[in-house]
Write an enzyme that holds these catalytic residues in place. Structure first.
Site, PDB file in Angstrom:
ATOM      1  N   TYR A  32      -7.205   1.046  -2.596  1.00 43.75           N
ATOM      2  CA  TYR A  32      -6.634   0.183  -3.638  1.00 43.75           C
ATOM      3  C   TYR A  32      -7.515   0.176  -4.883  1.00 43.75           C
ATOM      4  O   TYR A  32      -7.038   0.368  -6.002  1.00 43.75           O
ATOM      5  CB  TYR A  32      -6.473  -1.240  -3.113  1.00 43.75           C
ATOM      6  CG  TYR A  32      -5.987  -2.222  -4.162  1.00 43.75           C
ATOM      7  CD1 TYR A  32      -4.654  -2.200  -4.578  1.00 43.75           C
ATOM      8  CD2 TYR A  32      -6.853  -3.135  -4.747  1.00 43.75           C
ATOM      9  CE1 TYR A  32      -4.205  -3.083  -5.552  1.00 43.75           C
ATOM     10  CE2 TYR A  32      -6.409  -4.024  -5.707  1.00 43.75           C
ATOM     11  CZ  TYR A  32      -5.089  -3.993  -6.104  1.00 43.75           C
ATOM     12  OH  TYR A  32      -4.645  -4.875  -7.070  1.00 43.75           O
ATOM     13  N   THR A  53      -1.138 -13.736  -3.771  1.00 39.56           N
ATOM     14  CA  THR A  53       0.194 -13.143  -3.897  1.00 39.56           C
ATOM     15  C   THR A  53       0.538 -12.411  -2.612  1.00 39.56           C
ATOM     16  O   THR A  53      -0.249 -12.350  -1.669  1.00 39.56           O
ATOM     17  CB  THR A  53       0.250 -12.138  -5.071  1.00 39.56           C
ATOM     18  OG1 THR A  53      -0.531 -10.973  -4.738  1.00 39.56           O
ATOM     19  CG2 THR A  53      -0.283 -12.753  -6.362  1.00 39.56           C
ATOM     20  N   LYS A 101      -6.972   1.477  -8.948  1.00 39.88           N
ATOM     21  CA  LYS A 101      -7.114   0.673 -10.162  1.00 39.88           C
ATOM     22  C   LYS A 101      -8.112   1.305 -11.134  1.00 39.88           C
ATOM     23  O   LYS A 101      -7.945   1.212 -12.356  1.00 39.88           O
ATOM     24  CB  LYS A 101      -7.539  -0.752  -9.805  1.00 39.88           C
ATOM     25  CG  LYS A 101      -6.446  -1.539  -9.091  1.00 39.88           C
ATOM     26  CD  LYS A 101      -5.167  -1.628  -9.923  1.00 39.88           C
ATOM     27  CE  LYS A 101      -4.102  -2.480  -9.263  1.00 39.88           C
ATOM     28  NZ  LYS A 101      -2.868  -2.579 -10.060  1.00 39.88           N
TER      29      LYS A 101
END
Length: 263
Positions: A170, A221, A174
């Protein structure tokens, strides 16, 4: 057609994208396209905006649009739909992303990069002709959603959860997104574009204290099973900052609540 500033938010039916749309829709300055890979989920999210009486969001300012950023065909179809109905786009908020994927190491990296990096680059390319037609007073805008996990410096210097030991697929996606952002910021600067990225997480400079008590500094989230410490409504403000602040504040930068993050 609409005279309002036209905004497309990918991954807009949930998480940070949803709350960014919620906040943008409280004014009549924006007409917002809620991008979702599931059209019905976008419709339900807009209904949620309408049903929530605790906020002043105006669902009339929001329309659903189908866009799956892991599918080139879906991206092209979405761009064609926007062209046919509006003829332009003023702000592209490239937000859709995933945090993990099943399978082997290669499959993990491939799926995360496919959505978080390749899909974002293809989306920008597809919508560039429409962004070039923008006459918005705030300039033609592209805003990526990044993360403090993408900072190489912080990955090297941090301890605990934010150490480079953790989340390799991940966070590397980014880091790649940050370079894609810089590419477009420099490529398009002579055309009047403003291109930046947001870090919606808690400022990592405060992590050593906060993580002892809260566990993590990222937004709560669906990406993290709602385990983050930060209210996504606050994180969404940083997405909006990257999409609307002055060129000096955001162009070619990854911005958080207080400024920009190191590479």
């Amino acid at each position: 057609m609409t005279s309002k500033t036209l905004v497309l938010v990918t991954g807009g039916n949930q998480g940070l994208g949803y709350f960014a749309i919620q906040q943008l829709s409280t004014t009549d300055d924006y007409h917002i396209l809620m991008g979702s890979r599931d059209f019905e989920k976008a419709e339900k999210a807009i209904q949620t905006l309408s049903d929530d009486k605790s906020i002043k969001a105006n669902p009339a300012n929001v329309k659903p649009i189908h866009i799956d950023t892991s599918s080139d065909e879906s991206i092209q179809a979405a761009a064609k739909a926007v062209e046919d109905k509006y003829g332009r786009l003023d702000i592209l908020m490239v937000n859709a992303g995933i945090s993990h994927a099943p399978g082997t190491t290669r499959e993990h990296y491939r799926q995360v990069f496919d959505t978080n990096v390749f899909g974002q680059a293809v989306t920008v390319e597809a919508f560039l002709p429409l962004l070039r037609k923008s006459t918005a007073s705030g300039g033609k805008r592209i805003a990526f959603t990044s993360s403090d996990l993408g900072s190489l410096r912080w990955a090297l210097e941090s301890k605990g959860l934010y150490s480079g030991v953790n989340f390799p697929n991940y966070r590397s996606s980014k880091t790649a997104v940050n370079m894609v952002m810089v590419h477009y910021a420099r490529l398009l600067e002579d055309e009047g574009f403003i291109v930046g990225a947001s870090n919606p997480d808690l400022n990592l400079r405060h992590q050593s204290i906060m993580c002892q008590y809260l566990g993590s500094g990222y937004c709560a989230t669906n990406l993290d099973a709602y385990g983050g410490a930060k209210d996504p409504r606050e994180g969404a403000k940083v997405l909006i900052k990257a999409a609307t602040d002055s060129k000096e504040s955001v162009d070619g930068l990854v911005v958080d609540e207080t400024g920009s993050q190191p590479w």
